[in-house]
Motif scaffolding. Structure first.
Motif: not given
Ligand code: ADP
Length: 742
Positions: A103-111
């Motif tokens: 989840i954190w990696m996913g959010l970091a990639v989006i942002v």
């Protein structure tokens, strides 16, 4: 494997949809990008992002990829912050809902991918103009390296395996894919711009050709052989030519007047090959019926695809009306200028005549004033001696007058008479000078004798005043003969010496002449005379005025000296008539020196002429007994003549001309007639002519008070033997009679 290809195709398809949205929605609203457009775009991007996330691509088992990083990066770069942030938020929400270890990696990639795209757009705004491909690959690499870095946010056990499995796809597929998507959008954008430009160009062309074809501007295109390959309606309108008459015809031959055809053609032919930019020119063209039309031209050189000169586009403004106004205006201007000049001239003439009028008026006033002053002075000058004459003549009547007193009174009467005679002579001289009747008569004159005579004449008078008189002769006797008018020289010198005596009470008077600045006597030399006294002198400011006619009489301070103020002006005129000049040096209280010159030519005469005939004969009696007729209407004159001639002679008297003729007829033995000229009934000339008809021998002497020139000649022409002017002095009359009878 088959599934993963389908996933990949799906992802690509979604990204293509993204690209289409860009082309069909975003670009079209490029100009009017308002918040609504941005929100719609954000919504669409969110949907695309969600779809992408829901259709991940699984290249190898356990590793799923979706293209959200590519989409968000390109979104940030091409759509800007608002739509991208919306997409970031919606995809992040989905990612949170999906949960799981990544989840954190996913959010970091989006942002990170969306933010990097926006920042790139913000800080490298000119990326499109530079090497766009490089920019895009750099952007893709950076975004996906950051994404690789984001694996650290995974659960520890997953970090390394994930890193390993995604590193290659990220670098070899995602980064180039980012670039490709960017290139696709860039192309779309460029195409769109090109399309817009073309449309505008087309529209402009359309408008331009409409303008060329219609409107009141002449437009033509000439090819290099000077043929008209394009022309507009307006040209036909103003020239009255039909299309057939103009189209593909030689411009110069059809439309230019003969006179300027070659000049204009030369400009065209000279400038066209040189690719010179034609200057704007104005020239005349002719309509079909020969009316002149003036056109102001602007030119553009045309080229074909190979950049060779293909012709000349010419746009011309019809300035015929303007030209007409200009010509009219010029003509009017010239007319006004001419009128102006005429007015100016008239004005100048008026001014001139005004000035002349003022001058004439001033002259008239001045001369009036001077003449009045002159008359007043003259009246005084004449009345004073008259007073003496009449007063003492009255006293002579006293019966018990002693002989001595009688003599004294008679002397006073004589002196007063002489003074009056001088004044009258001066007035007559001035009138003669003014009326141009004063002649000069040149003869050989011995100036030394002249000087000595004047010296002898005035010496007693000077000595009587207790002064001394000296003379100076500047030439030896043999050189002292001058060709000049001796009467005038005599008058000049006498006048100056008289003045010197009159205006001096003490000291000495010197006069004479010399040759100035000449050691040798040359032909061109002149004699300089001087008369010097030690008298009262003349103030500097008066020194010019004393030579002026009438001005003399205008002086208030007359210093109680006698004189009509005419002497010096006569003197000056005489000097000038003789070709010389007169001037003076004077100091008030110390004395004056008058100088004058006359031309001198040295001639050695055979005999020296006596110019002054001195009467040495003191015998006042005639040697012969004569019968004399006095023809005279004035009683006193008759008595005077009678008194002079009656001794030893027989005297008859006639009161007018006809009486004289009759007396002559009755007394043919008459020896001498003293004939007055001015007589009633018959004047002296007529009487003389009458007498000469029957008596040629009788001696007739005319006696007249007229002293103007020609009087003597008239008398001789009438038949008189001689002439004597009044007042008649005893000695002079006896001299004349003796001349004829002794
Ligand atoms: P008039 O002597 O009859 O007045 P002139 O023309 O001879 O007239 O002289 C003009 C004036 O010039 C005189 O009135 C006198 O004031 C001045 N003048 C002439 N000669 C002399 C002189 N030798 N010394 C001083 N004043 C002179």
């Amino acid at each position: 494997m088959k599934n993963s290809i389908i996933d990949l195709v799906q992802n690509v398809a979604i990204l293509l949809a993204f690209a289409m949205f860009y082309e069909n929605f975003w670009l079209k609203h490029e100009k009017s990008k308002n918040l609504g457009t941005k929100l719609i775009t954000g919504l669409v991007l969110s949907i695309i992002g969600i779809i992408l996330m829901l259709t991940p691509w699984t290249p190898t088992l356990g590793v799923t990829f979706d293209a959200r990083s590519i989409m968000l990066t390109i979104s940030g770069l091409f759509f800007g912050p608002i739509p991208t942030i919306m997409a970031i938020l919606s995809t992040s929400t989905l990612r949170i809902i999906m949960g799981g270890g990544g989840i954190w990696m996913g959010l970091a990639v989006i942002v990170s991918s969306g933010t990097i795209g926006v920042l790139w757009r913000q800080f490298r705004p000119s990326w499109r103009q530079r090497k766009a491909h490089t920019e895009l690959i750099a952007l893709g690499l950076i975004v996906h390296l950051v994404m690789l870095g984001c694996t650290v946010l995974l659960p520890l056990a997953l970090i390394l395996p994930t890193m390993k499995s995604i590193v290659l796809p990220l670098l070899l597929i995602y980064s180039p894919a980012t670039m490709l998507l960017g290139v696709l959008l860039l192309r779309q954008s460029n195409n769109f711009q090109n399309r817009l430009t073309k449309e505008k160009l087309y529209e402009m062309e359309l408008r331009f050709s409409q303008v060329l074809k219609s409107g009141s501007i002449v437009s033509i295109i000439l090819d290099i052989s000077e043929k008209i390959i394009f022309y507009n309606k307006y040209l036909l309108e103003i020239t009255n030519y039909s299309e057939e008459e103009i189209s593909h015809k030689n411009w110069f031959e059809i439309l230019l007047p003969q006179g300027i055809r070659n000049d204009i053609k030369n400009i065209f032919e000279k400038n066209l090959p040189d690719e010179y930019y034609f200057e704007q020119i104005e020239n005349e063209i002719l309509s079909k019926n020969g009316d002149p039309i003036f056109i102001s031209w602007y030119f553009t050189i045309l080229h074909d695809e190979k950049k060779n000169i293909s012709g000349l586009a010419c746009m011309g403004v019809n300035i015929t009306e303007r030209r007409k106004y200009e010509l009219d205006l010029n003509a009017k201007n010239e007319e006004y200028q001419q009128i102006n000049e005429e007015y100016q001239q008239i004005n100048e003439e008026l001014n001139q005549s005004n000035i002349e009028l003022i001058k004439a008026k001033e002259r008239a006033e001045e001369s009036d004033r001077l003449k009045s002053a002159f008359l007043a002075n003259m009246s005084h000058e004449i009345r004073t001696p008259m007073n003496g004459i009449l007063g003492f003549a009255g006293l002579l009547k006293e019966p018990d007058l002693t002989g001595e007193k009688q003599q004294q009174f008679i002397q006073i009467i004589e002196k007063s008479g002489n003074r009056m005679l001088n004044i009258i002579n001066d007035i007559i001289d001035i009138s003669k000078i003014e009326s141009g009747q004063m002649d000069i008569s040149i003869s050989e004159t011995n100036v030394n004798e002249l000087i000595e005579y004047i010296y002898t004449f005035f010496k007693p008078e000077v000595e009587k005043k207790g002064m001394q008189l000296f003379f100076y002769n500047g030439l030896p006797e043999k050189d002292a003969i001058v060709n000049t008018d001796h009467e005038k020289i005599y008058a000049i010198l006498t006048n100056l010496v008289k003045n010197a005596i009159k205006y001096s009470d003490k000291g000495i008077i010197e006069f004479g002449y010399n040759i100035p600045l000449a050691t040798n006597i040359t032909k061109s030399a002149e004699l300089m005379f001087f008369v010097k006294d030690t008298g009262i002198g003349i103030p500097f400011e008066r020194q010019e005025a004393i030579f002026q006619r009438f001005v003399q009489a205008d002086i208030i301070d007359k210093r109680a000296y006698q004189g009509a103020g005419l002497g010096l002006s006569i003197t000056k005129s005489y000097v000038e008539m003789l070709g010389g000049k007169i001037w003076l040096e004077s100091q008030e209280g110390k004395g004056s020196t008058f100088y004058f010159t006359i031309p001198y030519s040295n001639k050695t005469p055979e005999k020296i002429t006596n110019i002054i005939s001195r009467n040495t004969d003191n015998d006042q009696r005639l040697s012969k007994h004569l019968k004399i007729l006095i023809a005279e209407d004035d009683e006193s004159s008759e008595i005077l003549l009678n008194e002079i001639v009656k001794k030893d002679n027989e005297v008859l008297v006639a009161k007018n001309g006809s009486e004289a003729v009759n007396t002559c007829l009755q007394h043919p033995d008459i020896d001498l007639i003293l004939m007055d000229i001015q007589m009633p009934e018959m004047n002296g000339y007529e009487a003389t002519r009458g007498i000469r008809k029957f008596n040629k021998h009788v001696i007739i002497i005319a006696q007249t008070a007229f002293v103007l020139s020609g009087e003597r000649e008239l008398a001789i022409a009438a038949g008189c033997n001689d002439y004597i002017s009044k007042p008649i002095k005893q000695a002079s009359l006896i001299d004349v009679i003796k001349k004829h009878f002794n």
